[in-house]
Design a protein around this motif. Structure first.
Motif, PDB file in Angstrom:
ATOM      1  N   GLY A  89       0.805  -1.212   0.000  1.00 21.15           N
ATOM      2  CA  GLY A  89       0.000   0.000   0.000  1.00 21.15           C
ATOM      3  C   GLY A  89       0.837   1.260   0.000  1.00 21.15           C
ATOM      4  O   GLY A  89       0.548   2.220  -0.736  1.00 21.15           O
ATOM      5  N   GLU A 123       3.993   1.559  -0.979  1.00 21.42           N
ATOM      6  CA  GLU A 123       4.725   1.682  -2.245  1.00 21.42           C
ATOM      7  C   GLU A 123       3.850   2.337  -3.308  1.00 21.42           C
ATOM      8  O   GLU A 123       4.304   3.188  -4.080  1.00 21.42           O
ATOM      9  CB  GLU A 123       5.206   0.310  -2.715  1.00 21.42           C
ATOM     10  CG  GLU A 123       6.398  -0.218  -1.925  1.00 21.42           C
ATOM     11  CD  GLU A 123       6.754  -1.645  -2.302  1.00 21.42           C
ATOM     12  OE1 GLU A 123       6.091  -2.194  -3.214  1.00 21.42           O
ATOM     13  OE2 GLU A 123       7.675  -2.219  -1.685  1.00 21.42           O
ATOM     14  N   SER A 124       2.581   1.947  -3.342  1.00 20.30           N
ATOM     15  CA  SER A 124       1.640   2.594  -4.263  1.00 20.30           C
ATOM     16  C   SER A 124       1.495   4.069  -3.921  1.00 20.30           C
ATOM     17  O   SER A 124       1.483   4.934  -4.808  1.00 20.30           O
ATOM     18  CB  SER A 124       0.283   1.892  -4.193  1.00 20.30           C
ATOM     19  OG  SER A 124      -0.681   2.575  -4.968  1.00 20.30           O
ATOM     20  N   PHE A 125       1.382   4.373  -2.628  1.00 22.10           N
ATOM     21  CA  PHE A 125       1.280   5.770  -2.195  1.00 22.10           C
ATOM     22  C   PHE A 125       2.516   6.561  -2.595  1.00 22.10           C
ATOM     23  O   PHE A 125       2.410   7.713  -3.039  1.00 22.10           O
ATOM     24  CB  PHE A 125       1.091   5.819  -0.683  1.00 22.10           C
ATOM     25  CG  PHE A 125       1.270   7.190  -0.090  1.00 22.10           C
ATOM     26  CD1 PHE A 125       0.378   8.210  -0.377  1.00 22.10           C
ATOM     27  CD2 PHE A 125       2.352   7.462   0.745  1.00 22.10           C
ATOM     28  CE1 PHE A 125       0.552   9.478   0.163  1.00 22.10           C
ATOM     29  CE2 PHE A 125       2.533   8.715   1.279  1.00 22.10           C
ATOM     30  CZ  PHE A 125       1.633   9.727   1.000  1.00 22.10           C
ATOM     31  N   SER A 126       3.708   5.957  -2.462  1.00 19.89           N
ATOM     32  CA  SER A 126       4.953   6.646  -2.808  1.00 19.89           C
ATOM     33  C   SER A 126       4.966   7.067  -4.267  1.00 19.89           C
ATOM     34  O   SER A 126       5.319   8.208  -4.606  1.00 19.89           O
ATOM     35  CB  SER A 126       6.163   5.744  -2.513  1.00 19.89           C
ATOM     36  OG  SER A 126       6.235   5.421  -1.147  1.00 19.89           O
ATOM     37  N   ARG A 127       4.589   6.137  -5.154  1.00 16.81           N
ATOM     38  CA  ARG A 127       4.592   6.459  -6.579  1.00 16.81           C
ATOM     39  C   ARG A 127       3.638   7.600  -6.894  1.00 16.81           C
ATOM     40  O   ARG A 127       3.978   8.530  -7.644  1.00 16.81           O
ATOM     41  CB  ARG A 127       4.218   5.208  -7.387  1.00 16.81           C
ATOM     42  CG  ARG A 127       5.267   4.107  -7.353  1.00 16.81           C
ATOM     43  CD  ARG A 127       4.946   3.030  -8.369  1.00 16.81           C
ATOM     44  NE  ARG A 127       3.711   2.341  -8.059  1.00 16.81           N
ATOM     45  CZ  ARG A 127       3.627   1.256  -7.288  1.00 16.81           C
ATOM     46  NH1 ARG A 127       4.718   0.748  -6.747  1.00 16.81           N
ATOM     47  NH2 ARG A 127       2.459   0.670  -7.057  1.00 16.81           N
ATOM     48  N   GLN A 128       2.453   7.548  -6.316  1.00 11.07           N
ATOM     49  CA  GLN A 128       1.467   8.576  -6.620  1.00 11.07           C
ATOM     50  C   GLN A 128       1.815   9.908  -5.963  1.00 11.07           C
ATOM     51  O   GLN A 128       1.559  10.978  -6.536  1.00 11.07           O
ATOM     52  CB  GLN A 128       0.087   8.106  -6.169  1.00 11.07           C
ATOM     53  CG  GLN A 128      -0.387   6.877  -6.932  1.00 11.07           C
ATOM     54  CD  GLN A 128      -1.788   6.480  -6.555  1.00 11.07           C
ATOM     55  OE1 GLN A 128      -2.741   7.214  -6.810  1.00 11.07           O
ATOM     56  NE2 GLN A 128      -1.931   5.323  -5.936  1.00 11.07           N
ATOM     57  N   TRP A 129       2.417   9.868  -4.779  1.00 11.30           N
ATOM     58  CA  TRP A 129       2.842  11.099  -4.119  1.00 11.30           C
ATOM     59  C   TRP A 129       3.957  11.763  -4.929  1.00 11.30           C
ATOM     60  O   TRP A 129       3.992  12.989  -5.061  1.00 11.30           O
ATOM     61  CB  TRP A 129       3.295  10.798  -2.693  1.00 11.30           C
ATOM     62  CG  TRP A 129       3.493  12.020  -1.843  1.00 11.30           C
ATOM     63  CD1 TRP A 129       2.973  13.263  -2.064  1.00 11.30           C
ATOM     64  CD2 TRP A 129       4.264  12.113  -0.648  1.00 11.30           C
ATOM     65  NE1 TRP A 129       3.373  14.121  -1.071  1.00 11.30           N
ATOM     66  CE2 TRP A 129       4.163  13.445  -0.189  1.00 11.30           C
ATOM     67  CE3 TRP A 129       5.021  11.204   0.078  1.00 11.30           C
ATOM     68  CZ2 TRP A 129       4.803  13.881   0.969  1.00 11.30           C
ATOM     69  CZ3 TRP A 129       5.653  11.647   1.225  1.00 11.30           C
ATOM     70  CH2 TRP A 129       5.545  12.973   1.664  1.00 11.30           C
ATOM     71  N   VAL A 135      -4.443  10.976  -1.703  1.00 14.00           N
ATOM     72  CA  VAL A 135      -3.698   9.901  -2.368  1.00 14.00           C
ATOM     73  C   VAL A 135      -3.495   8.729  -1.409  1.00 14.00           C
ATOM     74  O   VAL A 135      -3.588   7.562  -1.804  1.00 14.00           O
ATOM     75  CB  VAL A 135      -2.344  10.429  -2.872  1.00 14.00           C
ATOM     76  CG1 VAL A 135      -1.481   9.289  -3.400  1.00 14.00           C
ATOM     77  CG2 VAL A 135      -2.554  11.470  -3.972  1.00 14.00           C
ATOM     78  N   LEU A 136      -3.228   9.043  -0.131  1.00 12.56           N
ATOM     79  CA  LEU A 136      -3.025   7.991   0.874  1.00 12.56           C
ATOM     80  C   LEU A 136      -4.274   7.142   1.027  1.00 12.56           C
ATOM     81  O   LEU A 136      -4.203   5.906   1.061  1.00 12.56           O
ATOM     82  CB  LEU A 136      -2.632   8.627   2.206  1.00 12.56           C
ATOM     83  CG  LEU A 136      -2.408   7.662   3.378  1.00 12.56           C
ATOM     84  CD1 LEU A 136      -1.187   6.785   3.125  1.00 12.56           C
ATOM     85  CD2 LEU A 136      -2.246   8.440   4.681  1.00 12.56           C
ATOM     86  N   TYR A 190      -6.650   6.716  -1.131  1.00 10.79           N
ATOM     87  CA  TYR A 190      -6.852   5.948  -2.360  1.00 10.79           C
ATOM     88  C   TYR A 190      -5.921   4.737  -2.403  1.00 10.79           C
ATOM     89  O   TYR A 190      -6.323   3.635  -2.806  1.00 10.79           O
ATOM     90  CB  TYR A 190      -6.613   6.840  -3.572  1.00 10.79           C
ATOM     91  CG  TYR A 190      -6.708   6.107  -4.892  1.00 10.79           C
ATOM     92  CD1 TYR A 190      -7.947   5.836  -5.467  1.00 10.79           C
ATOM     93  CD2 TYR A 190      -5.555   5.675  -5.553  1.00 10.79           C
ATOM     94  CE1 TYR A 190      -8.040   5.148  -6.674  1.00 10.79           C
ATOM     95  CE2 TYR A 190      -5.648   4.991  -6.759  1.00 10.79           C
ATOM     96  CZ  TYR A 190      -6.883   4.737  -7.310  1.00 10.79           C
ATOM     97  OH  TYR A 190      -6.956   4.050  -8.503  1.00 10.79           O
ATOM     98  N   SER A 191      -4.654   4.924  -1.984  1.00 13.08           N
ATOM     99  CA  SER A 191      -3.662   3.847  -2.055  1.00 13.08           C
ATOM    100  C   SER A 191      -3.954   2.737  -1.052  1.00 13.08           C
ATOM    101  O   SER A 191      -3.777   1.559  -1.353  1.00 13.08           O
ATOM    102  CB  SER A 191      -2.253   4.414  -1.815  1.00 13.08           C
ATOM    103  OG  SER A 191      -1.930   5.397  -2.769  1.00 13.08           O
TER     104      SER A 191
END
Length: 304
Positions: A41, A43-49, A146-147, A149-150
């Motif tokens: 979760g 890692e997904s947040f990191s990319r989108q952030w 974003v958090l 959503y992730s």
């Protein structure tokens, strides 16, 4: 309550032994399955952030999640520098605050880039001006979206920015013994590299982690798969009857050219999924948008 001991690295003939108190009623380590779920979760947040930062500061930015651990709030604060920016965010149903932490000079650099300046604010430690405060609050607020959503259903309740503290020792986001899920990030904005952290009250995550344990029963696996497939979004196209053209005609297309389509003027358009016509529809208007009203649903007998 019991104790556990841990050997420190041996130097020559001497060896030091450190004894730490451990409360089995409140374990401070994450289960392996839960760690994997959280790591995915975040890692997904990191990319989108990182993508969000790039759009905001107008320079290529990346964010990498380095570690996910569970600590008491007191242990978390002890790892932070005394002077830093801590954005405290209130969460529904949880008394402790979610914390987004980053160095103040780097945050001032982000704001400077957002306003069209350069981002070098090395060594500059001060409180944000009202304009800077509003921009940082907006930036963090969008990051919280974003958090959510992730992490999806893992994060209970919504978070909203409540205040910004500039001294980690004075920020009272939680009780000293409250457990927090702490994530460390490396943030690269242009040529500048810095660290940031995110601390989420464990009470906002742990109950949902138990519900998504991957060791759940697979007795109804077929039903679960069908239910999941039924919720997967697919693309629906509303289209005219197609026509055939040669590659030469396609290459020679220019502004103003007209393609004759074999679709009768008063015949409904086709509603297709994956290239297969499933219904017919008339074009209508829904408020300020165009929409398609189904007029005929093609059954298996009438499908082409």
């Amino acid at each position: 309550m019991t104790v556990q001991d841990r050997e420190a690295p041996v130097s020559g003939e001497s060896a030091a032994r450190v004894v730490e108190a451990y409360d089995f009623r409140r374990p401070t380590t994450l289960a392996r399955e839960h760690s994997r779920i959280l790591e995915a979760g975040f890692e997904s947040f990191s990319r989108q952030w990182g993508t969000q930062l790039t759009a905001k500061v107008r320079v290529k930015s990346t964010v990498t999640a380095e570690s996910v651990v569970m600590q008491t709030y007191d242990e978390y604060v002890a790892t932070l520098p005394a002077a830093t920016s801590m954005v405290l965010c209130a969460m529904d149903g949880v008394s402790a605050k979610l914390v987004v932490q980053f160095p103040t000079p780097d945050a001032l650099g982000w704001v400077a880039r957002m306003l069209g300046g350069h981002g070098d604010k090395s060594g500059l430690e001060r409180k944000f001006t009202p304009l800077e405060y509003a921009l940082i609050k907006s930036l963090v607020g969008e990051g919280l979206e974003v958090l959510h959503y992730s992490l999806g259903g893992l994060l209970a309740g919504t978070a909203r920015v409540e205040a910004i503290q500039y001294n980690s020792q004075f920020a009272q986001a939680a009780a000293t013994t409250d457990l927090m899920i702490v994530v460390a990030f490396t943030v690269v904005v242009g040529e500048a590299i810095t660290t940031a952290s995110l601390a989420i009250p464990a009470d906002a995550l742990l109950p949902q982690l138990g519900a998504v344990n991957p060791m759940a029963s697979i007795a109804n696996a077929a039903e679960l798969v069908r239910a999941q497939v039924a919720e997967v979004p697919i693309d629906v196209a509303v289209r005219l009857e197609p026509t055939g053209v040669t590659p030469v005609e396609v290459l020679n297309l220019a502004v103003g050219d007209t393609l004759v389509l074999p679709h009768p003027e008063h015949q409904p358009f086709h509603v297709a999924v994956g290239g297969k016509n499933l219904a017919q529809a008339m074009v209508v208007r829904k408020g300020s948008r165009a929409a398609a009203r189904i007029v005929t649903s093609l059954t298996e007998e009438t499908l082409p």
